[in-house]
Design a protein around this motif. Sequence first.
Motif, short mmCIF file in Angstrom:
data_model
loop_
_atom_site.label_atom_id
_atom_site.label_comp_id
_atom_site.label_asym_id
_atom_site.label_seq_id
_atom_site.Cartn_x
_atom_site.Cartn_y
_atom_site.Cartn_z
N LYS A 184 -86.45 -7.41 77.21
CA LYS A 184 -86.65 -6.11 77.84
C LYS A 184 -87.62 -6.24 79.01
CE LYS A 184 -88.11 -1.36 77.09
NZ LYS A 184 -88.61 -0.34 76.16
N ASN A 185 -87.26 -5.65 80.11
CA ASN A 185 -88.14 -5.64 81.27
C ASN A 185 -88.62 -4.22 81.55
OD1 ASN A 185 -88.03 -8.44 81.97
ND2 ASN A 185 -85.97 -8.10 82.77
N TYR A 186 -89.78 -4.11 82.17
CA TYR A 186 -90.38 -2.82 82.48
C TYR A 186 -90.63 -2.74 83.99
CZ TYR A 186 -91.54 -3.00 77.49
OH TYR A 186 -91.48 -3.10 76.12
N THR A 187 -90.57 -1.55 84.52
CA THR A 187 -90.87 -1.35 85.93
C THR A 187 -92.30 -0.82 86.05
OG1 THR A 187 -88.58 -0.87 86.47
CG2 THR A 187 -90.24 -0.15 88.04
N LYS A 188 -93.11 -1.57 86.77
CA LYS A 188 -94.50 -1.19 87.00
C LYS A 188 -94.66 -0.85 88.48
CE LYS A 188 -99.05 -3.41 87.28
NZ LYS A 188 -99.77 -4.70 87.10
N LYS A 189 -95.19 0.31 88.76
CA LYS A 189 -95.43 0.73 90.14
C LYS A 189 -96.93 0.89 90.36
CE LYS A 189 -94.28 4.91 91.65
NZ LYS A 189 -93.46 6.03 92.16
N THR A 190 -97.44 0.20 91.34
CA THR A 190 -98.86 0.28 91.68
C THR A 190 -99.00 1.02 92.99
OG1 THR A 190 -99.24 -1.84 90.57
CG2 THR A 190 -100.97 -1.04 92.04
N VAL A 191 -99.67 2.16 92.95
CA VAL A 191 -99.82 3.00 94.14
C VAL A 191 -101.30 3.04 94.53
CG1 VAL A 191 -99.46 5.29 95.15
CG2 VAL A 191 -97.84 4.41 93.44
N THR A 192 -101.57 2.73 95.79
CA THR A 192 -102.93 2.83 96.32
C THR A 192 -103.00 4.04 97.24
OG1 THR A 192 -103.24 0.43 96.21
CG2 THR A 192 -104.75 1.67 97.62
N TYR A 193 -103.97 4.89 97.00
CA TYR A 193 -104.17 6.11 97.80
C TYR A 193 -105.38 5.92 98.71
CZ TYR A 193 -101.17 8.18 94.20
OH TYR A 193 -100.14 8.45 93.34
N ARG A 194 -105.22 6.36 99.94
CA ARG A 194 -106.34 6.36 100.90
C ARG A 194 -106.90 7.78 100.93
NH1 ARG A 194 -107.14 7.48 106.46
NH2 ARG A 194 -108.63 6.06 107.49
N GLN A 195 -108.19 7.89 100.62
CA GLN A 195 -108.81 9.21 100.52
C GLN A 195 -110.02 9.30 101.43
OE1 GLN A 195 -109.45 9.88 96.32
NE2 GLN A 195 -107.27 10.24 95.97
N ILE A 196 -110.21 10.48 101.97
CA ILE A 196 -111.36 10.75 102.84
C ILE A 196 -112.10 11.95 102.27
CG2 ILE A 196 -112.13 11.25 105.19
CD1 ILE A 196 -109.42 10.28 106.19
N ASN A 197 -113.39 11.76 101.92
CA ASN A 197 -114.14 12.89 101.38
C ASN A 197 -114.72 13.74 102.52
OD1 ASN A 197 -116.47 11.62 102.30
ND2 ASN A 197 -117.00 10.77 100.30
N ARG A 198 -115.37 14.81 102.19
CA ARG A 198 -115.80 15.76 103.22
C ARG A 198 -116.90 15.21 104.12
NH1 ARG A 198 -118.69 20.38 99.48
NH2 ARG A 198 -120.16 19.05 98.38
N ASP A 199 -117.52 14.08 103.70
CA ASP A 199 -118.52 13.44 104.56
C ASP A 199 -117.89 12.44 105.51
OD1 ASP A 199 -120.60 14.80 103.30
OD2 ASP A 199 -120.66 13.33 101.67
N GLY A 200 -116.55 12.30 105.44
CA GLY A 200 -115.86 11.37 106.32
C GLY A 200 -115.75 9.96 105.78
N ASN A 201 -116.29 9.72 104.58
CA ASN A 201 -116.20 8.39 104.00
C ASN A 201 -114.79 8.13 103.48
OD1 ASN A 201 -118.95 7.77 104.40
ND2 ASN A 201 -119.52 8.93 102.57
N VAL A 202 -114.29 6.94 103.76
CA VAL A 202 -112.95 6.55 103.33
C VAL A 202 -113.06 5.67 102.08
CG1 VAL A 202 -110.85 5.30 103.96
CG2 VAL A 202 -112.08 6.64 105.69
N PHE A 203 -112.25 5.97 101.08
CA PHE A 203 -112.22 5.12 99.89
C PHE A 203 -110.78 5.05 99.40
CE2 PHE A 203 -113.06 9.45 98.65
CZ PHE A 203 -112.33 9.67 97.49
N TYR A 204 -110.52 4.06 98.56
CA TYR A 204 -109.17 3.80 98.08
C TYR A 204 -109.15 3.86 96.55
CZ TYR A 204 -108.42 2.18 102.83
OH TYR A 204 -108.35 2.12 104.21
#
Length: 217
Positions: A21-41
């Motif tokens: 049996k095989n499984y499908t794994k999806k890895t999603v990376t989100y780029r986020q910007i908080n209200r101070d302008g800092n970018v994080f993932y």
Amino acid sequence: MKKRCLELLFFLLMVSPIFAKNYTKKTVTYRQINRDGNVFYETVIFMDNIAIVDAYNEDDVFILTNRNNNKNLYERFGRWFPPFYADEGLFSGSAYGVEGGPESEIYDVRTETINDTEANRIYLKLVDVFRNEFILDENRDSLKLDLFCDIVDYLNDAELRLLRNTLYAIHHYEFKSNDLKTIFENCSWYTKSSYQEDLTELEKVFLKIIQLAEQKK
């Protein structure tokens, strides 16, 4: 000749990995910007009906379960938490109703086929959350049961089977199925011994809820 073909087919069925049996794994990376302008993932792993999000403690995770009637919407499996919207990478508390919440977009998506070993590492986290946040947690039983009843319908057959057998693993049941043995023997809290069916009243209620959900499937 026919006999030799049948023998060859039987051999292939027994040894060839393509039949595993095989499984499908999806890895999603989100780029986020908080209200101070800092970018994080932030990276979220999706498999079957569950998703895994790193919690504030690096050794901990949030387990999310997909609402079957909305493939984008996930609920926290365990303690209450705002719903998670997969297409935005935001919990509703961040996305809506909170002034200055972060902006978010999908930055990267990787989809891969994984085997039982990797899938079991993900399932292990589901098992641990069920044990720690539902069975052992000392919060009011009625609240836990309400939450569990609301979420359990979103799980698939394999996930329900894991939760059901977690109740027996807690009481040291020695599993005969190879997949269950592999999963529970990798749980730090699991030990095998002579099993006695001494489930607590709360565990019996969880067992009944899981069995009813399995019957619906």
